[in-house]
Design an enzyme around this catalytic site. Structure first.
Site, PDB file in Angstrom:
ATOM      1  N   PHE A 243       0.678  -1.164  -0.013  1.00 32.04           N
ATOM      2  CA  PHE A 243      -0.414  -0.151   0.158  1.00 32.04           C
ATOM      3  C   PHE A 243       0.545   0.938   0.279  1.00 32.04           C
ATOM      4  CE2 PHE A 243      -1.830  -3.563   2.467  1.00 32.04           C
ATOM      5  CZ  PHE A 243      -3.270  -4.025   1.437  1.00 32.04           C
ATOM      6  N   GLY A 470       0.060  -6.808  -4.600  1.00 35.20           N
ATOM      7  CA  GLY A 470      -1.074  -7.599  -4.796  1.00 35.20           C
ATOM      8  C   GLY A 470      -2.144  -7.860  -6.000  1.00 35.20           C
ATOM      9  N   ILE A 601     -10.552  -2.351 -18.359  1.00 37.95           N
ATOM     10  CA  ILE A 601      -9.693  -2.823 -18.109  1.00 37.95           C
ATOM     11  C   ILE A 601      -9.085  -4.014 -18.658  1.00 37.95           C
ATOM     12  CG2 ILE A 601     -11.393  -3.537 -15.669  1.00 37.95           C
ATOM     13  CD1 ILE A 601     -11.257  -0.943 -15.573  1.00 37.95           C
ATOM     14  N   GLY A 675      -5.689   2.695 -14.664  1.00 39.81           N
ATOM     15  CA  GLY A 675      -5.633   2.041 -12.970  1.00 39.81           C
ATOM     16  C   GLY A 675      -6.745   2.482 -12.445  1.00 39.81           C
ATOM     17  N   VAL A 676      -6.422   1.503 -11.879  1.00 41.97           N
ATOM     18  CA  VAL A 676      -7.335   1.881 -10.651  1.00 41.97           C
ATOM     19  C   VAL A 676      -7.657   1.822  -8.534  1.00 41.97           C
ATOM     20  CG1 VAL A 676      -9.341   1.011 -11.742  1.00 41.97           C
ATOM     21  CG2 VAL A 676      -8.096  -1.383 -10.459  1.00 41.97           C
ATOM     22  N   GLU A 678      -5.932   2.828  -6.768  1.00 46.85           N
ATOM     23  CA  GLU A 678      -5.786   3.954  -5.683  1.00 46.85           C
ATOM     24  C   GLU A 678      -7.291   4.463  -5.424  1.00 46.85           C
ATOM     25  OE1 GLU A 678      -1.030   4.044  -5.727  1.00 46.85           O
ATOM     26  OE2 GLU A 678      -2.118   4.880  -4.251  1.00 46.85           O
TER      27      GLU A 678
END
Ligand SMILES: Cc1cc2nc3c(=O)[nH]c(=O)nc-3n(C[C@H](O)[C@H](O)[C@H](O)COP(=O)(O)OP(=O)(O)OC[C@H]3O[C@@H](n4cnc5c(N)ncnc54)[C@H](O)[C@@H]3O)c2cc1C
Ligand code: SF4
Lengths: 711, 332
Positions: A243, A470, A601, A675-676, A678
């Site tokens: 993270f 992850g 995606i 991008g996803v 964040e």
């Protein structure tokens, strides 16, 4: 047979390995003959080490070396600033002098035959301090503007911005909202502790490390030790969550390398959970004020957003808290100011949706307060202030699907059935509340490289020094590679996490798919075209068979001038339902719907998982996460996972919907990906506190909303 | 970890002879059962015994219902106890308290004896970065006073220590007037659970009445209408896997909607599992009406001393009592 894999819900190719223990994480590598290290940490926040007694530690069983500032090797600490490092300031130097800047700062390193021996001997090192008055309470520190200095990495964004006449417009506005908002310090708390194994071979060093950025580890340790980066190999195939905690190269990596050099054998160093709270950064404690001025028909006339956050005494960590207020809505008069408070703390760092999640909480809360004051639906208020272009940069959006996100999420959620009055919805004893917020996160695309190697047997090896903490990099890159090569998935072996592979940007800022994905695609296309051209075949398996020898291609991708032409962001909308026990103050999230416009995606299954993870992370931010600092001395009181709660399964709502709005954005990068990673956390906390307001009529402006705040 | 030797006596006599003692941080020899708390304390250097004496296999793990009541062997696991039909049927407060504790993995490993003897979650006790903690290092002072007190007690505190007792099970049990069976080389004695744990006073490092070489062998809980109509309520920041901010254990003897007798105990607020007899007295003869319950619950705060960050517990514990009684009262 089709080889169109982009957009397919492929299952994690490393999933079986992970759940059966076959994936090797940093501390699990076997370096033959490895000794173990333990760190002794300061129990003072500021001052000098007056005395340090290591005699009994040195005599303890199994101890190989005890290093303090008095006997540790002097290191050159050459200048180096990687992308994740603060532009201004100088990183902490370990064991080089007697200065103490923060609680938990390393003051000694014990190397011993076994882990238990090292840890025990570490308790035998006794230090006394000449303490200075320490700055440990953000409310007692005068914030300052960050230093504006031009550096190699370009000019930092201006901390103070103004357009129009914000003060005048606020004063003249028909309606005003003006409140303070507080985000406490939050730690990343990944499941896997940070760990490093260091092994020297002459002046060459191998590091098995938990990191989101292998090349930066090599560069930083090279600078610290004054050796060429080529002499250092960093290996990091699996990362058990990070993270953001694995973006920078932290002092424990240096300590492992010092230990190994002194012990003349490999050294393994793993941080304890308590140490994680003093060592690998955190989301800074942030104090904000947002004032909104609006007309009765719900048009924003003024936004004033003032924020300051903690940073250390030795580095200026600044994050973009004010993005939302500067560009998210249309408003002619905007003032923003970002300041920092220097404190005796270890330097904070990027944590999932850094800055954006904090600033978005304040602005999206304030908008909800405005909607209440206007007696207007909060979605309608946002629609009325939807901008045509980015009014901060004065650029058009490359794509922006906010309207579509509101629409599909509201529809799925059943928002039209909401009764706007607070405390008007109940379920038994519980007060039910519905809230929403807008989400956004900038699209980052950075230079990246990859290599593809086609083999005569019709398989391929594709490499890039990326990371997978992850989200599923192993899998998504295999999909991109297989599609570009025209091969089935099981014929393509993608590997990552080694400095011997082509360089990538940090695995952060939601830029891996965009950057590394584009590089992988380019390298694979090149290899395929080359093989087809050289063989004259029309099918790739056939081509390789005919050629009888490997075909290799590398590609480097980098952004063009699109940032000068477009404002590029992912956008989304989050809707939540909470149930609040009005007597006991417990809030539980019952439903969440997130809709995102995030470009292409690549793998809807993995992306959905990633969004669910981010949304649950947002529940933690809203309802429970809080590093409680004892202001008397700067120690983190709840530095363990029992008293620092993160959401558990029972906190995840039974209903979680993730919707992706169809978006084709040709401007952002070759893959069309935004991008996803964040954005999934952004907007969740304000959606929840807005829902709590709707449930209870109580507006909580300081996170987390624990039961004590609601009774 | 401080180096220690792990001893596995062949029989209880060996365990008694070791002189090990639980519940005292200055004891050089200590027992270990499931190890779920002890290992944390060893790893964090909070406990530094020279010898650890394992009780594994020495104590009985049976759970039995007899005319005298429910007997739970000290070695029974939290999981087995929570799942036992006799417990579920006649003592729901025990099962509920256990199922609201820790996680399935911990409950499979942890014993009932160890649960009663687990150490406080006071963060200053568990962080050896603080030199001052009277419980950990007798006479060194108390870092919690003037510090972050969210996790600390408001009842039964002293100027030496304000640490809350952490066990949910002990709170549930203490509401049911059980006795603890203690065994040592000199035989067996029983102590009411209410007298088993000690108030901190000036000696917070001595937590129980256990003598050196004495073990908890079991716990005997009388069966009663109160135990049958009982309930455990736990309030916390997240939905599971967290110690109590505040908890309430209640048992009711009801007749026609009127409380004949009530037992009430509190967790998260007391330096030991906390019974509130004043509340119980006020409830006797009361109807299950909010105002009456609220009035009785207010008596729980007698003698409570808030300290900054834990002040909210004064209000919250009253509400927890009211809700727990309402829930138990609504049971068939
Ligand atoms: C992650 C986690 C979460 C937890 N959450 C909760 C919670 O929510 N609520 C809650 O109540 N508890 C909770 N606990 C505490 C848990 O219930 C205790 O750790 C456990 O019950 C201790 O039992 P044990 O057998 O493992 O004891 P050990 O750790 O082996 O021993 C604990 C103490 O008891 C002594 N001891 C053990 N048995 C005997 C005996 N028969 N006679 C004399 N002395 C003895 C030991 O000497 C030691 O001092 C949690 C623990 C963990 C690890
Ligand atoms: S409250 Fe008790 S346990 Fe906590 S620091 Fe003070 S003496 Fe130690």
């Amino acid at each position: 047979m089709t080889t169109a894999f982009i957009g397919k819900p492929v299952s994690r190719i490393d999933g079986r390995q992970k759940v059966t223990g076959g994936a090797t994480y940093a501390a699990e590598f076997v370096a033959p003959g490895a000794a173990h290290a333990a760190i002794v940490r300061s129990t003072a926040a500021s001052g000098r080490i007056a005395s340090i007694d290591s005699a009994s530690a040195e005599r303890a069983q199994g101890v190989i070396a005890v290093l303090t500032h008095r006997n540790a090797p002097r290191l050159p600490y050459r200048e180096h600033k990687g992308i994740p490092d603060p532009v201004i300031g100088e990183r902490l130097h370990v064991l080089q002098d007697d200065r103490v800047n923060h609680q938990g700062q390393p003051i000694a390193l014990v190397v011993a035959e076994t882990l238990e021996q090292a840890q025990h001997a570490a308790t035998l090192v006794h230090a006394t301090y000449d303490q200075d008055a320490a700055a440990t309470d953000i409310n007692q520190v005068e914030p300052v503007l960050p230093t504006q200095e031009k550096t190699d990495q370009g000019e930092a964004q201006s901390p103070e911005t103004r357009r129009g006449d914000p003060e005048g417009a606020l004063a003249a506005a028909e309606l005003k909202i003006d409140h303070g908002y507080v985000i406490p310090r939050e730690h990343h708390n990944p499941l896997e502790m940070h760990a490093t194994i260091a092994a020297w071979d002459g002046d060459r060093l191998t590091l098995w490390d938990k990191t989101q950025f292998v090349h930066n580890v090599a560069d930083e340790i090279a600078a610290v030790f004054g050796i060429p980066a080529e002499n250092i190999r960093v290996i990091s195939p699996f990362v058990g969550g990070a993270f953001g905690s694995g973006l920078r190269t932290w002092p424990h990596v240096t300590l492992a390398a010092i230990g190994a050099r002194v012990a003349k054998r490999p050294v393994k160093l793993m941080l304890s959970r308590r140490e994680m709270y003093y060592s690998v950064g955190y989301r800074p404690h942030t104090v904000q004020r947002v004032a909104l001025g609006a007309s009765r028909d719900g048009r924003l006339a003024a936004i004033l957003h003032d924020a300051h956050q903690e940073t250390s005494t030795y580095e200026e960590f600044s994050e973009s808290i004010l993005d939302a207020s500067r560009f998210l809505y249309s408003c002619p008069n905007v003032y923003t100011r970002h300041r920092i408070a220097h404190m005796n703390v270890n330097t904070p760092t990027y944590m999932r949706a850094p800055g954006v999640a904090s600033g978005n909480f304040a602005l999206e809360s304030a908008l909800d307060e405005l909607a209440v004051a206007l007696d207007m639906d909060p979605v309608e208020l946002r629609l009325r202030n939807e901008p045509d272009r980015d009014e901060f940069s004065n650029l058009p959006f490359s794509s922006r699907s906010t309207r579509e996100c509101y629409r599909v999420a509201a529809e799925r959620f059943g928002w039209s059935r909401r009764s706007p009055e607070p405390r008007s919805m109940r379920d038994g004893r519980s007060l039910v509340g519905w809230g929403m917020a807008t989400a956004h996160y900038p699209m980052h695309y950075a230079p990246a490289s990859a290599k593809a190697r086609l083999l005569p047997d019709g398989t391929a090896e594709v490499t890039s020094a990326a990371s997978d903490m992850g989200p599923g990099t192993w899998t998504s890159m295999t999909q991109v590679a297989a599609e570009a090569l025209g091969l089935p998935l099981d014929r393509v072996k993608f590997t990552l996490g080694d400095t011997r592979m082509p360089r990538t940007p940090p695995h952060g800022g939601s830029m891996t798919m965009a950057s590394v994905g584009s590089a992988v695609q380019a390298a694979c296309r090149k290899a395929r075209e080359d093989a087809l051209a050289r063989s004259g075949a029309s099918e790739i398996g056939d081509a390789m068979h005919r050629l009888g020898q490997p075909v290799e291609a590398s590609a480097d991708v980098k952004p063009g001038d699109e940032t000068q032409r477009f404002s590029m962001h992912s956008f989304g909308a989050v809707f939540v339902e909470v149930a609040v026990d009005p007597d006991l103050g417990e809030t539980r999230v019952r439903r969440m719907v997130g809709a995102y416009g995030a470009g292409r995606i690549v793998n809807p299954k993995l992306t959905r998982s990633q969004c669910i993870g981010g949304m649950i992370g947002g529940i933690g931010m809203a309802l429970m996460e809080h590093s409680v600092v004892d202001a008397r001395n700067g120690r983190v009181t709840n530095a363990n996972l029992a008293e620092y709660p993160v959401p558990v399964h029972a906190d995840a709502p039974p209903v979680m919907d993730v919707l992706f709005v169809e978006e084709h954005d040709p401007h952002v990068n070759p893959l069309g990906v935004k991008g996803v990673g964040e954005i999934a956390l952004v907007g969740v906390a304000p959606a929840i506190t807005n829902a709590i307001y709707h449930a209870t009529g109580r507006r909580i402006r300081e996170l987390p909303v624990t039961p004590d705040k609601l009774i | 970890m401080h180096p220690f030797s792990l001893e596995r006596p062949r029989d209880l006599a060996g365990a008694f002879a070791s002189g090990a003692q639980a519940g005292r941080n200055d004891a050089p020899i200590e027992f270990i059962a499931g190890g779920t708390d002890m290992v944390q304390l060893l790893q964090e250097h909070v406990r530094r015994p020279d010898r650890l004496v394992s009780l594994s296999g020495l104590l009985d793990a049976t759970i039995e219902l007899s005319p005298e009541g429910l007997r739970i062997g000290a070695a029974a696991t939290m999981a087995d106890t929570a799942a036992h039909p006799a417990v579920l049927e006649g003592f729901p407060v025990i099962a509920e308290a256990l199922l609201a504790s820790a996680s399935p993995q911990v409950r499979n490993q942890a014993t009932i004896g160890g649960n009663l003897l687990q150490r406080t979650r006071c963060p200053y006790f568990r962080d050896v970065g603080y030199a001052a903690c009277n419980k950990r290092a007798p006479g060194s002072g108390c870092s919690a006073l003037g510090g972050e007190t969210r996790w600390n007690a408001v009842l039964g505190t002293s100027q030496s220590c304000i640490a809350a007792h952490a066990s949910d099970l002990a709170v549930a049990l203490v509401a049911l007037d059980p006795v603890v069976e203690l065994r040592s080389a000199s035989g067996q004695r029983t102590v009411p659970l209410a007298e088993f744990h000690r108030l901190p006073g000036e000696t917070p490092h001595i937590e129980t009445v256990l003598e050196p070489g004495e073990v908890v062998a079991g716990i005997l809980v009388p069966a009663s209408p109160i135990a049958r109509r009982s309930h455990y309520l736990k309030v916390r920041d997240r939905a599971s896997f967290e110690f109590a901010l505040v908890s309430a254990a209640v048992g009711l003897d009801l007749e026609d909607g009127i409380i004949r007798d009530a037992h009430v105990a509190l967790g998260g607020v007391g330096t030991k599992p906390w019974r509130v007899p004043e509340v119980e007295a006020a409830l006797s003869g009361a109807a299950l009406e909010e105002a009456a319950l609220r009035q009785a619950a207010a008596l729980a705060t007698q003698g409570a001393e808030p300290r900054g960050g834990n002040a909210f517990k004064i209000e919250l514990m009253q509400r927890a009592i009211v809700r727990a009684i309402q829930t138990a009262g609504a049971r068939a």
